[in-house]
Design a protein around this motif. Structure first.
Motif: not given
Length: 175
Positions: A5-13
């Motif tokens: 995923p791009d960095d618009r949102f953090p990747v969930p743990d």
């Protein structure tokens, strides 16, 4: 080509290599993605697939992949198969039943071989299809091997009328 995923949102743990995500691409439209670089336009417009269609595709995709090895043992490595999923949502906006139909090359198989194909398919899906094993507790999913029942009925009728296949004696020609 791997994708993240791009960095618009953090990747969930909780994200794993098997996680998928969807990004909003417009009014009631999304693009579904996986880490292998596959993108699926989700929506109801031209060139998009709806979430309900994705559910049905997930079910038949899982059934086809799960049964593939066992069916190949009976039908040959390069056998053809087409799977269908049919369902219409009800007034509660859910699918009370999803019917799956499978088309396989059954011509030339004996009744026992056809029965074996039907049994093997059902067992493989029941034991190994993660999608169905997840969905079935809430939705009835049925399977049909298209042509199997008709071929059995035709053979039965031919046997009852005395026109069924008679075993040939060695050295005798068919009449």
């Amino acid at each position: 080509m791997p994708s993240v995923p791009d960095d618009r949102f953090p990747v969930p743990d909780e994200a794993t290599p098997e996680s998928v995500w969807a990004d909003r691409s417009g009014h009631r439209t999304l693009v579904g993605r996986n880490r292998r670089g596959v993108e699926i336009p989700i929506g109801k417009g031209e060139g998009e697939i709806s979430p309900g269609e994705l559910l049905k595709l997930a079910l038949i995709g899982c059934a086809g992949m799960t049964s593939d090895i066992n069916l190949a043992r009976r039908l040959g490595e390069d056998f053809e198969m087409r799977l269908w999923a049919h369902a219409t949502s009800d007034e509660d906006n859910r699918y009370p039943e999803i019917t799956e139909q499978v088309q396989l090359p059954l011509e030339g198989l004996t009744e026992a071989e056809i029965a074996s194909v039907v049994k093997v398919f059902g067992r493989a899906v029941a034991a190994g299809c993660t999608v169905e094993r997840t969905v079935v507790p809430g939705t009835e999913v049925s399977h049909q091997i298209l042509g199997a029942e008709e071929m059995s009925a035709a053979r039965e009728q031919a046997e009852q009328t005395g026109q069924g296949d008679q075993p040939e004696e060695p050295g005798q020609e068919s009449r």
